[in-house]
Design a protein around this motif. Sequence first.
Motif, PDB file in Angstrom:
ATOM      1  N   GLY A 169       0.800  -1.299   0.018  1.00 15.59           N
ATOM      2  CA  GLY A 169       0.038  -0.130   0.038  1.00 15.59           C
ATOM      3  C   GLY A 169       0.793   1.106   0.218  1.00 15.59           C
ATOM      4  O   GLY A 169       0.639   2.206  -0.827  1.00 15.59           O
ATOM      5  N   VAL A 170       1.834   1.241   0.834  1.00 20.12           N
ATOM      6  CA  VAL A 170       2.936   2.617   0.664  1.00 20.12           C
ATOM      7  C   VAL A 170       3.508   2.692  -0.472  1.00 20.12           C
ATOM      8  O   VAL A 170       3.528   3.752  -1.129  1.00 20.12           O
ATOM      9  N   CYS A 171       3.864   1.556  -1.135  1.00 19.90           N
ATOM     10  CA  CYS A 171       4.385   1.654  -2.508  1.00 19.90           C
ATOM     11  C   CYS A 171       3.669   2.247  -3.468  1.00 19.90           C
ATOM     12  O   CYS A 171       3.931   3.083  -4.350  1.00 19.90           O
ATOM     13  N   LEU A 172       2.245   1.625  -3.454  1.00 15.07           N
ATOM     14  CA  LEU A 172       1.406   2.264  -4.408  1.00 15.07           C
ATOM     15  C   LEU A 172       1.020   3.757  -4.156  1.00 15.07           C
ATOM     16  O   LEU A 172       0.892   4.381  -5.170  1.00 15.07           O
ATOM     17  N   GLN A 173       0.726   4.040  -2.988  1.00 13.89           N
ATOM     18  CA  GLN A 173       0.442   5.385  -2.675  1.00 13.89           C
ATOM     19  C   GLN A 173       1.561   6.247  -3.336  1.00 13.89           C
ATOM     20  O   GLN A 173       1.378   7.534  -3.927  1.00 13.89           O
ATOM     21  N   VAL A 174       2.893   6.046  -2.974  1.00 17.03           N
ATOM     22  CA  VAL A 174       3.860   6.827  -3.260  1.00 17.03           C
ATOM     23  C   VAL A 174       3.920   6.862  -4.791  1.00 17.03           C
ATOM     24  O   VAL A 174       4.166   8.056  -5.352  1.00 17.03           O
ATOM     25  N   LEU A 175       3.717   5.754  -5.490  1.00 14.39           N
ATOM     26  CA  LEU A 175       3.935   5.731  -7.217  1.00 14.39           C
ATOM     27  C   LEU A 175       2.618   6.365  -7.731  1.00 14.39           C
ATOM     28  O   LEU A 175       2.922   7.178  -8.610  1.00 14.39           O
ATOM     29  N   LEU A 176       1.725   6.437  -7.217  1.00 10.40           N
ATOM     30  CA  LEU A 176       0.367   6.837  -7.881  1.00 10.40           C
ATOM     31  C   LEU A 176       0.255   8.349  -7.544  1.00 10.40           C
ATOM     32  O   LEU A 176      -0.432   9.264  -8.240  1.00 10.40           O
ATOM     33  N   ALA A 177       0.642   8.812  -6.316  1.00 11.38           N
ATOM     34  CA  ALA A 177       0.549  10.227  -5.919  1.00 11.38           C
ATOM     35  C   ALA A 177       1.625  10.932  -6.480  1.00 11.38           C
ATOM     36  O   ALA A 177       1.663  12.061  -6.191  1.00 11.38           O
ATOM     37  N   GLY A 178       2.775  10.168  -6.608  1.00 10.35           N
ATOM     38  CA  GLY A 178       4.094  10.893  -7.390  1.00 10.35           C
ATOM     39  C   GLY A 178       4.493  11.785  -5.901  1.00 10.35           C
ATOM     40  O   GLY A 178       5.479  12.653  -6.438  1.00 10.35           O
ATOM     41  N   GLY A 179       4.470  11.195  -4.961  1.00  9.88           N
ATOM     42  CA  GLY A 179       5.025  11.644  -3.765  1.00  9.88           C
ATOM     43  C   GLY A 179       6.567  11.045  -3.644  1.00  9.88           C
ATOM     44  O   GLY A 179       6.999  10.294  -4.365  1.00  9.88           O
ATOM     45  N   THR A 180       7.015  11.180  -2.371  1.00  5.72           N
ATOM     46  CA  THR A 180       8.112  10.780  -1.870  1.00  5.72           C
ATOM     47  C   THR A 180       8.016   9.749  -0.779  1.00  5.72           C
ATOM     48  O   THR A 180       7.128  10.062   0.037  1.00  5.72           O
ATOM     49  N   PHE A 181       8.740   8.840  -0.622  1.00  5.38           N
ATOM     50  CA  PHE A 181       8.769   7.853   0.474  1.00  5.38           C
ATOM     51  C   PHE A 181       8.884   8.442   1.790  1.00  5.38           C
ATOM     52  O   PHE A 181       9.959   8.947   2.133  1.00  5.38           O
ATOM     53  N   ASP A 182       8.032   8.209   2.637  1.00  5.92           N
ATOM     54  CA  ASP A 182       7.966   8.775   4.024  1.00  5.92           C
ATOM     55  C   ASP A 182       8.513   7.754   4.879  1.00  5.92           C
ATOM     56  O   ASP A 182       7.592   6.932   5.462  1.00  5.92           O
ATOM     57  N   ALA A 183       9.813   7.691   5.236  1.00  3.38           N
ATOM     58  CA  ALA A 183      10.394   6.792   6.124  1.00  3.38           C
ATOM     59  C   ALA A 183       9.746   6.584   7.559  1.00  3.38           C
ATOM     60  O   ALA A 183       9.531   5.706   8.088  1.00  3.38           O
ATOM     61  N   ALA A 184       9.578   8.028   8.242  1.00  2.00           N
ATOM     62  CA  ALA A 184       9.220   8.049   9.374  1.00  2.00           C
ATOM     63  C   ALA A 184       7.810   7.389   9.622  1.00  2.00           C
ATOM     64  O   ALA A 184       7.480   6.786  10.639  1.00  2.00           O
ATOM     65  N   TYR A 185       6.884   7.853   8.774  1.00  2.00           N
ATOM     66  CA  TYR A 185       5.527   7.202   8.738  1.00  2.00           C
ATOM     67  C   TYR A 185       5.314   5.871   8.732  1.00  2.00           C
ATOM     68  O   TYR A 185       4.627   5.224   9.404  1.00  2.00           O
ATOM     69  N   THR A 186       6.278   5.321   7.522  1.00  2.00           N
ATOM     70  CA  THR A 186       6.257   3.912   7.344  1.00  2.00           C
ATOM     71  C   THR A 186       6.564   3.079   8.377  1.00  2.00           C
ATOM     72  O   THR A 186       6.004   1.956   8.882  1.00  2.00           O
ATOM     73  N   ARG A 187       7.696   3.783   9.184  1.00  2.00           N
ATOM     74  CA  ARG A 187       8.313   2.968  10.391  1.00  2.00           C
ATOM     75  C   ARG A 187       7.322   2.873  11.492  1.00  2.00           C
ATOM     76  O   ARG A 187       7.256   1.880  12.030  1.00  2.00           O
ATOM     77  N   GLU A 188       6.763   3.897  11.720  1.00  2.00           N
ATOM     78  CA  GLU A 188       5.565   4.066  12.749  1.00  2.00           C
ATOM     79  C   GLU A 188       4.676   2.777  12.364  1.00  2.00           C
ATOM     80  O   GLU A 188       3.981   2.113  13.364  1.00  2.00           O
ATOM     81  N   MET A 189       4.044   2.924  11.239  1.00  2.00           N
ATOM     82  CA  MET A 189       2.926   2.158  10.934  1.00  2.00           C
ATOM     83  C   MET A 189       3.309   0.763  10.922  1.00  2.00           C
ATOM     84  O   MET A 189       2.655  -0.199  11.303  1.00  2.00           O
ATOM     85  N   LEU A 190       4.577   0.353  10.585  1.00  2.00           N
ATOM     86  CA  LEU A 190       5.226  -1.102  10.460  1.00  2.00           C
ATOM     87  C   LEU A 190       5.217  -1.411  11.816  1.00  2.00           C
ATOM     88  O   LEU A 190       4.988  -2.607  12.153  1.00  2.00           O
ATOM     89  N   ALA A 191       5.614  -0.734  12.769  1.00  2.00           N
ATOM     90  CA  ALA A 191       6.137  -0.890  14.293  1.00  2.00           C
ATOM     91  C   ALA A 191       4.654  -1.267  14.935  1.00  2.00           C
ATOM     92  O   ALA A 191       4.531  -2.294  15.787  1.00  2.00           O
ATOM     93  N   ARG A 192       3.624  -0.456  14.534  1.00  2.00           N
ATOM     94  CA  ARG A 192       2.249  -0.780  15.051  1.00  2.00           C
ATOM     95  C   ARG A 192       1.813  -2.154  14.857  1.00  2.00           C
ATOM     96  O   ARG A 192       1.249  -2.879  15.558  1.00  2.00           O
ATOM     97  N   ILE A 193       2.032  -2.658  13.602  1.00  2.00           N
ATOM     98  CA  ILE A 193       1.477  -3.725  13.060  1.00  2.00           C
ATOM     99  C   ILE A 193       2.177  -5.075  13.916  1.00  2.00           C
ATOM    100  O   ILE A 193       1.899  -5.794  14.405  1.00  2.00           O
ATOM    101  N   VAL A 194       3.741  -4.907  13.782  1.00  2.00           N
ATOM    102  CA  VAL A 194       4.565  -5.800  14.491  1.00  2.00           C
ATOM    103  C   VAL A 194       4.123  -5.944  16.025  1.00  2.00           C
ATOM    104  O   VAL A 194       3.954  -7.143  16.573  1.00  2.00           O
ATOM    105  N   ALA A 195       4.182  -4.789  16.648  1.00  2.00           N
ATOM    106  CA  ALA A 195       3.628  -4.845  17.994  1.00  2.00           C
ATOM    107  C   ALA A 195       2.276  -5.390  18.524  1.00  2.00           C
ATOM    108  O   ALA A 195       2.017  -6.023  19.186  1.00  2.00           O
ATOM    109  N   GLY A 196       1.241  -5.156  17.362  1.00  2.00           N
ATOM    110  CA  GLY A 196      -0.110  -5.712  17.707  1.00  2.00           C
ATOM    111  C   GLY A 196      -0.293  -7.348  17.183  1.00  2.00           C
ATOM    112  O   GLY A 196      -0.918  -7.908  17.998  1.00  2.00           O
ATOM    113  N   GLY A 197       0.897  -7.752  16.670  1.00  2.00           N
ATOM    114  CA  GLY A 197       1.015  -9.174  16.301  1.00  2.00           C
ATOM    115  C   GLY A 197       1.651 -10.158  17.620  1.00  2.00           C
ATOM    116  O   GLY A 197       1.506 -11.252  17.344  1.00  2.00           O
ATOM    117  N   GLY A 198       2.338  -8.992  18.456  1.00  2.00           N
ATOM    118  CA  GLY A 198       2.984  -9.774  19.200  1.00  2.00           C
ATOM    119  C   GLY A 198       2.123 -10.418  20.294  1.00  2.00           C
ATOM    120  O   GLY A 198       2.371 -11.533  21.169  1.00  2.00           O
TER     121      GLY A 198
END
Length: 198
Positions: A169-198
């Motif tokens: 989803g992150v990749c598609l949003q960056v590609l389709l919106a013509g934006g730049t990759f937001d590392a801080a936001y991506t890291r936060e969202m990934l960490a939430r998923i990993v923490a929730g799965g623990g």
Amino acid sequence: MARRYDPHRRTRIIDAALSVIAADGIAGLSHRTVAAEADVPLGSTTYHFGSLDELLVAALRRCNENFVRTLRESEALAAGGEAEGAARATGPAGAAGPAGLADELTRLLGQWFAGERGAIELEYELYLAALRRPALRPVAAEWTEEAVELLSRRTDPGTARALVALMDGVCLQVLLAGGTFDAAYTREMLARIVAGGG
């Protein structure tokens, strides 16, 4: 005149197909355009690939391999699996836990986006072509399944699948919106998923 043996012709045809798609999109793909790009006789493309769908399957499989190889070669993901298991058994996850996994996946995505944008767009064009071409669907699913299997070494399969979905989803949003990759936001969202799965 004897026919010249060319053991790499099939690979060259796939490379040529990727070049044609990168330049003109899937609509520009034909046996004729690929033969011209590969500098091979037209009959060579139909010999190796009986249909355009067969050629697209081979091209998508080649593209799939790129990011999965990156995951496979990540020392942090490979080494982290053992540390993660030990951390679960003994207490807080530390560096191998949610933050470590989120950091590594964010780093890998950032590295991918730091490469050539056209290559990423090509991969997703082929990936999304599976919506209209049923022959491509199993190959598109291969990427997801292999990525889930690799990430399941660090977390449970359900969480691994959610991580792959978020990365997609992150990749598609960056590609389709013509934006730049937001590392801080991506890291936060990934960490939430990993923490929730623990």
